[in-house]
Design a protein around this motif. Sequence first.
Motif, PDB file in Angstrom:
ATOM      1  N   ALA A 150      55.658 -24.518  -8.716  1.00 52.25           N
ATOM      2  CA  ALA A 150      54.450 -25.434  -9.770  1.00 52.25           C
ATOM      3  C   ALA A 150      53.469 -26.579  -8.175  1.00 52.25           C
ATOM      4  CB  ALA A 150      54.244 -26.178 -10.894  1.00 52.25           C
ATOM      5  N   ASP A 151      55.009 -27.170  -8.058  1.00 48.74           N
ATOM      6  CA  ASP A 151      54.830 -28.144  -6.981  1.00 48.74           C
ATOM      7  C   ASP A 151      53.826 -27.695  -5.968  1.00 48.74           C
ATOM      8  OD1 ASP A 151      55.955 -30.304  -8.992  1.00 48.74           O
ATOM      9  OD2 ASP A 151      58.166 -30.381  -7.606  1.00 48.74           O
ATOM     10  N   LEU A 152      54.763 -26.787  -4.930  1.00 49.30           N
ATOM     11  CA  LEU A 152      53.906 -26.545  -3.945  1.00 49.30           C
ATOM     12  C   LEU A 152      52.260 -26.323  -4.230  1.00 49.30           C
ATOM     13  CD1 LEU A 152      57.147 -23.873  -1.884  1.00 49.30           C
ATOM     14  CD2 LEU A 152      56.071 -26.147  -1.142  1.00 49.30           C
ATOM     15  N   ALA A 153      51.930 -25.556  -5.158  1.00 50.80           N
ATOM     16  CA  ALA A 153      50.836 -24.852  -5.660  1.00 50.80           C
ATOM     17  C   ALA A 153      50.044 -26.327  -5.844  1.00 50.80           C
ATOM     18  CB  ALA A 153      50.290 -24.011  -7.179  1.00 50.80           C
ATOM     19  N   MET A 154      50.436 -27.336  -6.245  1.00 46.98           N
ATOM     20  CA  MET A 154      49.784 -28.595  -6.212  1.00 46.98           C
ATOM     21  C   MET A 154      49.446 -29.391  -5.520  1.00 46.98           C
ATOM     22  SD  MET A 154      48.538 -30.044  -8.539  1.00 46.98           S
ATOM     23  CE  MET A 154      47.338 -32.192  -8.432  1.00 46.98           C
ATOM     24  N   ASP A 155      50.480 -29.411  -4.628  1.00 49.38           N
ATOM     25  CA  ASP A 155      50.215 -30.727  -3.007  1.00 49.38           C
ATOM     26  C   ASP A 155      48.921 -29.460  -1.979  1.00 49.38           C
ATOM     27  OD1 ASP A 155      52.502 -31.658  -3.204  1.00 49.38           O
ATOM     28  OD2 ASP A 155      53.629 -30.381  -2.316  1.00 49.38           O
ATOM     29  N   THR A 156      49.014 -27.843  -2.459  1.00 53.18           N
ATOM     30  CA  THR A 156      47.509 -27.691  -1.254  1.00 53.18           C
ATOM     31  C   THR A 156      47.287 -27.681  -2.191  1.00 53.18           C
ATOM     32  OG1 THR A 156      48.431 -25.699  -2.501  1.00 53.18           O
ATOM     33  CG2 THR A 156      48.969 -26.151  -0.150  1.00 53.18           C
ATOM     34  N   ALA A 157      46.833 -28.181  -3.803  1.00 56.39           N
ATOM     35  CA  ALA A 157      45.555 -28.128  -5.128  1.00 56.39           C
ATOM     36  C   ALA A 157      44.736 -29.633  -3.882  1.00 56.39           C
ATOM     37  CB  ALA A 157      45.721 -27.899  -6.145  1.00 56.39           C
ATOM     38  N   ALA A 158      45.653 -30.360  -4.155  1.00 59.36           N
ATOM     39  CA  ALA A 158      45.361 -32.054  -3.854  1.00 59.36           C
ATOM     40  C   ALA A 158      44.347 -31.541  -2.772  1.00 59.36           C
ATOM     41  CB  ALA A 158      46.311 -32.794  -3.018  1.00 59.36           C
ATOM     42  N   CYS A 159      44.261 -30.792  -1.544  1.00 66.47           N
ATOM     43  CA  CYS A 159      42.762 -31.119  -0.751  1.00 66.47           C
ATOM     44  C   CYS A 159      41.406 -31.129  -1.300  1.00 66.47           C
ATOM     45  CB  CYS A 159      42.568 -29.153  -0.521  1.00 66.47           C
ATOM     46  SG  CYS A 159      41.634 -28.766   0.001  1.00 66.47           S
ATOM     47  N   ILE A 160      40.861 -32.317  -1.001  1.00 71.05           N
ATOM     48  CA  ILE A 160      39.812 -32.476  -1.630  1.00 71.05           C
ATOM     49  C   ILE A 160      37.932 -32.349  -0.348  1.00 71.05           C
ATOM     50  CG2 ILE A 160      40.362 -34.510  -2.188  1.00 71.05           C
ATOM     51  CD1 ILE A 160      39.311 -35.963  -0.036  1.00 71.05           C
ATOM     52  N   GLY A 161      38.187 -31.041   0.427  1.00 69.15           N
ATOM     53  CA  GLY A 161      37.338 -30.856   1.434  1.00 69.15           C
ATOM     54  C   GLY A 161      36.927 -31.326   1.967  1.00 69.15           C
ATOM     55  N   CYS A 162      37.318 -32.686   2.693  1.00 69.49           N
ATOM     56  CA  CYS A 162      36.365 -33.452   3.248  1.00 69.49           C
ATOM     57  C   CYS A 162      35.844 -32.663   5.068  1.00 69.49           C
ATOM     58  CB  CYS A 162      37.756 -34.598   3.213  1.00 69.49           C
ATOM     59  SG  CYS A 162      38.759 -34.389   4.499  1.00 69.49           S
ATOM     60  N   GLY A 163      37.477 -31.938   5.082  1.00 69.23           N
ATOM     61  CA  GLY A 163      36.629 -31.521   6.608  1.00 69.23           C
ATOM     62  C   GLY A 163      37.558 -31.689   7.288  1.00 69.23           C
ATOM     63  N   ALA A 164      38.488 -32.778   7.688  1.00 67.34           N
ATOM     64  CA  ALA A 164      38.638 -34.271   8.197  1.00 67.34           C
ATOM     65  C   ALA A 164      39.672 -33.023   9.687  1.00 67.34           C
ATOM     66  CB  ALA A 164      39.928 -35.321   7.699  1.00 67.34           C
ATOM     67  N   CYS A 165      40.289 -31.492   8.833  1.00 64.22           N
ATOM     68  CA  CYS A 165      41.073 -31.302   9.680  1.00 64.22           C
ATOM     69  C   CYS A 165      39.709 -30.019  10.728  1.00 64.22           C
ATOM     70  CB  CYS A 165      41.643 -29.889   9.266  1.00 64.22           C
ATOM     71  SG  CYS A 165      40.255 -28.981   7.352  1.00 64.22           S
ATOM     72  N   VAL A 166      39.058 -29.839  10.135  1.00 60.76           N
ATOM     73  CA  VAL A 166      38.325 -28.811  11.076  1.00 60.76           C
ATOM     74  C   VAL A 166      37.805 -30.224  12.350  1.00 60.76           C
ATOM     75  CG1 VAL A 166      35.541 -28.093  11.470  1.00 60.76           C
ATOM     76  CG2 VAL A 166      37.309 -27.686   9.838  1.00 60.76           C
ATOM     77  N   ALA A 167      37.497 -31.514  11.142  1.00 66.19           N
ATOM     78  CA  ALA A 167      37.098 -32.186  12.373  1.00 66.19           C
ATOM     79  C   ALA A 167      38.720 -32.756  13.989  1.00 66.19           C
ATOM     80  CB  ALA A 167      36.949 -33.579  12.182  1.00 66.19           C
ATOM     81  N   ALA A 168      39.250 -33.178  13.504  1.00 62.99           N
ATOM     82  CA  ALA A 168      40.450 -33.481  14.159  1.00 62.99           C
ATOM     83  C   ALA A 168      40.998 -31.929  15.273  1.00 62.99           C
ATOM     84  CB  ALA A 168      41.982 -33.607  13.368  1.00 62.99           C
ATOM     85  N   CYS A 169      41.288 -31.154  14.111  1.00 69.32           N
ATOM     86  CA  CYS A 169      41.420 -29.962  15.637  1.00 69.32           C
ATOM     87  C   CYS A 169      40.560 -29.143  16.763  1.00 69.32           C
ATOM     88  CB  CYS A 169      41.184 -28.578  14.310  1.00 69.32           C
ATOM     89  SG  CYS A 169      41.402 -26.694  16.102  1.00 69.32           S
ATOM     90  N   PRO A 170      41.312 -29.264  17.905  1.00 71.78           N
ATOM     91  CA  PRO A 170      40.983 -29.673  19.224  1.00 71.78           C
ATOM     92  C   PRO A 170      40.029 -28.047  19.163  1.00 71.78           C
ATOM     93  CG  PRO A 170      42.640 -29.280  19.349  1.00 71.78           C
ATOM     94  CD  PRO A 170      42.656 -29.659  17.886  1.00 71.78           C
ATOM     95  N   ASN A 171      39.988 -26.786  18.560  1.00 68.03           N
ATOM     96  CA  ASN A 171      39.541 -25.314  17.798  1.00 68.03           C
ATOM     97  C   ASN A 171      38.402 -25.821  17.245  1.00 68.03           C
ATOM     98  OD1 ASN A 171      41.049 -24.866  20.118  1.00 68.03           O
ATOM     99  ND2 ASN A 171      42.136 -23.580  18.105  1.00 68.03           N
ATOM    100  N   ALA A 172      38.059 -26.740  16.038  1.00 62.77           N
ATOM    101  CA  ALA A 172      37.603 -26.562  15.307  1.00 62.77           C
ATOM    102  C   ALA A 172      37.448 -25.467  14.404  1.00 62.77           C
ATOM    103  CB  ALA A 172      36.112 -26.912  15.295  1.00 62.77           C
ATOM    104  N   SER A 173      39.302 -25.545  14.276  1.00 61.85           N
ATOM    105  CA  SER A 173      39.274 -24.595  13.138  1.00 61.85           C
ATOM    106  C   SER A 173      39.748 -25.095  11.670  1.00 61.85           C
ATOM    107  CB  SER A 173      40.359 -23.638  13.541  1.00 61.85           C
ATOM    108  OG  SER A 173      41.182 -23.219  12.395  1.00 61.85           O
ATOM    109  N   ALA A 174      39.316 -24.139  10.261  1.00 65.35           N
ATOM    110  CA  ALA A 174      39.036 -24.568   9.128  1.00 65.35           C
ATOM    111  C   ALA A 174      40.416 -23.797   8.353  1.00 65.35           C
ATOM    112  CB  ALA A 174      37.871 -23.795   8.496  1.00 65.35           C
ATOM    113  N   MET A 175      41.380 -23.731   9.381  1.00 66.81           N
ATOM    114  CA  MET A 175      42.388 -22.718   8.640  1.00 66.81           C
ATOM    115  C   MET A 175      43.104 -23.341   7.837  1.00 66.81           C
ATOM    116  SD  MET A 175      43.323 -19.989  11.433  1.00 66.81           S
ATOM    117  CE  MET A 175      42.713 -18.461  12.300  1.00 66.81           C
TER     118      MET A 175
END
Lengths: 257, 226
Positions: A150-175
């Motif tokens: 439940a805790d692990l699932a909650m940690d990932t459910a915290a994603c707000i979909g802002c796209g900072a991961c894509v912005a920061a990735c040198p490959n613009a990856s959405a993984m």
Amino acid sequence: MRLTLKVWRQAGRSARGGFQEVVAEGVSPDSSFLEMLDGVNEKLEAEGREPIAFDHDCREGICGSCSLMINGHPHGPDDGVTTCQLHMRRYRDGDTIVIEPWRARAFPVIKDLIVDRSAFDRIIQVGGFVSVNTGSAQDANNLPIGKEVADLAMDTAACIGCGACVAACPNASAMLFVSAKAAHLGRLPQGQPERHARTRRMVAQMDTEGFGGCTNHGECEAACPKEIKMWNISFLNRDFLQASLSERSASQRAGDG
Amino acid sequence: MSGLGGFYRSSIGKKIVVGATGILLVGFLFVHMLGNLQAFEGPGEHGEPAKLTQYGELLRTEMAVLWAMRLGLLGLLILHVVTTVRLVAENRAARPERYAMARSMKTTFAARTMIFGGVALFAYVVYHILHLTVGAAHRDLFREGDVYGNVVRSFSNPVIATVYVAAMIPVFFHLRHGIQSALRTLGVDHPEHLARIQTAGGALAALITLGFMAVPLGVLFNLIRL
């Protein structure tokens, strides 16, 4: 405080953009980064100039609307916060701040600092959900779920979909984004019936949108305002491999009866 | 999108191919490195050929087996390189407009130079095969079948020895990022295991690198001689 902003200005999707220098005067160190931009916009409007377009909504770090690449860092230099939670006390009088939109083929600029992040919506639409029949809600304790899961699932459910991961990735990856959803639902019992189809569809959509691939730099994890971890990408990779190995064609499925 | 074609067309499918072939190639490098260290056994006594030369003969006992292994390795290398080239092209295309200011937070030198290290490695492998397998790179130093002699004669030339030692530096960085990255791609997601894999991957990269460097340095410092 007096700050010099170098802001990306772009009139529209197909317009040519460029940096504009704007001076922000009388900035309170207690104001947030977005409040500072509000002040700049009031001044620009009073002068009859076009205000800077930027995304924002809740201004308390939970909606995922605000973005901004600030001096080369998504959501600014602090860990675990969004741009709206960044305060001007982080800067010193006389500083120059470079503000750019997220840069990715899958996130085209709409205007100035606003990018089109509907690629994320389309990824969620193809599989980022669980199908539940309507009717009366079942008893909450019908499905026992261990606290760790439940805790692990909650940690990932915290994603707000802002796209900072894509912005920061040198490959613009959405993984990191895709893996957060795959690991959130894939770890819970409610997510199991559609697990493999979900992973396959979300990965296919992610590729169609034109995001890059993960090369394990770790920039996404460092930029994520919700501190979602990269090991979820390993979870996604394994899930995708399993889903591909167990994939059956429609005719084979029909044969299973 | 289905089947093997669909798997290979997907970004994660290609990543898994690169990771899996990479791990198998690391396995080859490790065994190759161990084999090389037999150079330290010396030139051989009582008229027997050197241990390293005997090992070379052992590998050539059945040429069909040797060629099967060579073609297998070539296949792995081609898959690894061709798939990587496609991934790099996709990754570049995913960000057509660069940032005016981008600061990295967590990435490493090894991670950022994977593709350059790979290109350097590929050039080195071509030279290495022409040198010690085919014998075309330095004809005057090469005698068919005399593995130990070829090694000692070549590395007695400080330029050749330096090229071989220097070529191992990109190997180290390529493996340091590659080993742990490949295992992540293959699905190891436990944070503690990942931390251990990062340490172990770095140690294995260093071990392979130092093992390969040992032979040219050994000849250069006269520990290995004719």
